[in-house]
Scaffold this active site. Sequence first.
Site, PDB file in Angstrom:
ATOM      1  N   HIS A 167       0.814  -1.223   0.000  1.00 48.67           N
ATOM      2  CA  HIS A 167       0.000   0.000   0.000  1.00 48.67           C
ATOM      3  C   HIS A 167       0.846   1.271   0.000  1.00 48.67           C
ATOM      4  O   HIS A 167       0.349   2.345  -0.362  1.00 48.67           O
ATOM      5  CB  HIS A 167      -0.955  -0.002   1.199  1.00 48.67           C
ATOM      6  CG  HIS A 167      -2.213   0.771   0.974  1.00 48.67           C
ATOM      7  ND1 HIS A 167      -2.290   1.870   0.148  1.00 48.67           N
ATOM      8  CD2 HIS A 167      -3.470   0.599   1.479  1.00 48.67           C
ATOM      9  CE1 HIS A 167      -3.522   2.348   0.152  1.00 48.67           C
ATOM     10  NE2 HIS A 167      -4.257   1.584   0.932  1.00 48.67           N
ATOM     11  N   ASP A 381     -10.511  -5.175 -17.746  1.00 52.86           N
ATOM     12  CA  ASP A 381     -10.862  -6.202 -18.727  1.00 52.86           C
ATOM     13  C   ASP A 381      -9.604  -6.612 -19.498  1.00 52.86           C
ATOM     14  O   ASP A 381      -9.079  -5.846 -20.298  1.00 52.86           O
ATOM     15  CB  ASP A 381     -11.922  -5.633 -19.685  1.00 52.86           C
ATOM     16  CG  ASP A 381     -12.326  -6.598 -20.779  1.00 52.86           C
ATOM     17  OD1 ASP A 381     -11.797  -7.728 -20.814  1.00 52.86           O
ATOM     18  OD2 ASP A 381     -13.173  -6.215 -21.611  1.00 52.86           O
TER      19      ASP A 381
END
Length: 456
Positions: A167, A381
């Site tokens: 992170h 995608d």
Amino acid sequence: MVFTFSQGLLVTRKAPELIVPERPTPREVKQISDIDDQESLRFQIPLLFFYKNDPSPSMQGRDPVKVIREAISKALVFYYPLAGRLKEGYNRKLMVECNAEGVLFIEADANFTLEQLRDDVQPPCPYLNQLIYDVPGSEGILGCPLLLIQVTRLTCGGFIFAIRFNHTMCDAFGLVQFLKAIEDMARGERSPTLFPIWQRLILNARNPPQVTCIHHEYDEINTNEVPSDNMAHKSFFFSLKGIKALRNQLPFQLKDCSTFELLLAFLWKCRTIALKLQPEEIAKVCCIVNVRGKSYEMDIPPGYYGNAFTFSAVCSKAEQLCKNPIGYAVELVKKAKAQMNEEYIRSAADLMVIKGRRIKFSTRGNFIVSDLRNVGLGDVDFGWGKPIYAGTAGAVAVISFFTKYQNKNGEPGILVPICLPQSAMERLQEELKGLMIQGSAEDLCNINQTQIFSKL
């Protein structure tokens, strides 16, 4: 290596490998920002993406493992710091040694279909350890790979893409930007649609640093410690109908609050009741505020993939929060968000430096929520279409996430994973039972709202 985890479901993994940039990249040391390297962000977080099979002729014979592996290597040419390793400098300042050592990648195969997982695609995923293997020695912050990726083929032709990221290197927006670059490469592009920008100095402390605001998000509160053992982890689904019904309980002057503000206030109150804090104890909720865009004059350019957010904290005595109508909590949340400005953000960065980066958000009496609905996770995608679920694998201690989700009836809503001690989770469900249809995800739909709202 073969792992069985439920009803004969198997995942077979190959040995982890390192994927390096396809072409030579600069060898240099880059500092991350003072927002990036705060103690609160020194952890790794996993996300899961579930993809159906694409039966179209153009996709026949395409292997998601091969396509994604090659695309990662190409994307790392542009995001080469992610192939490096973190090290610590003076005053615990983190910096990336851009050495092209690579990111961890695991190829895996499962003996089941996406349909067989059913509701287990939603957090908390009971098969997380099989879908993203915790490679020994990879979980650290310093000197470890910054990304761990596993792609698991399913017998139906679909696949699961899992990623764990450090992170301190990026937030959710930054991660999605990198994943979209992988998408671009998988589709045959020669470069990312959005070029990455480093420029971490933008969110560094001032010289000299000066704390000019009160940062309750980092206050330690004298309240009962939430035990780390015997924890329950569950997701709650809030339908649009249920959220509308909840909004109808607000006074007229608060009905224009955002869905995030409303649901955040509601869960803060219910969670505080469930924790059974003493009347004078302080309950706190922190929402994560994205500082990109025109709302704040931070001059963060498109393509910046570092952490660009801060915490907005709201505090209340437990008795006041629990006994007042839900509008009381909504008003506090709205007020705290309205006070967020550029000075507050700069002050937070300055605080990190003054405190030697050892300060972190408190966990006692605290509830932290990050809204991931508009980050773009569901738009990633790789060529097989958009995922049926994309988001975190679950809550992380006191941190919960709002994610877009469709229930089994196809109804859109918001999914929120929450982690609490077992006894508190039972009380939370009791508080919500008048609003829920019991199931794998709790549903605020077609219910009698009056029963619980009269209590709130």
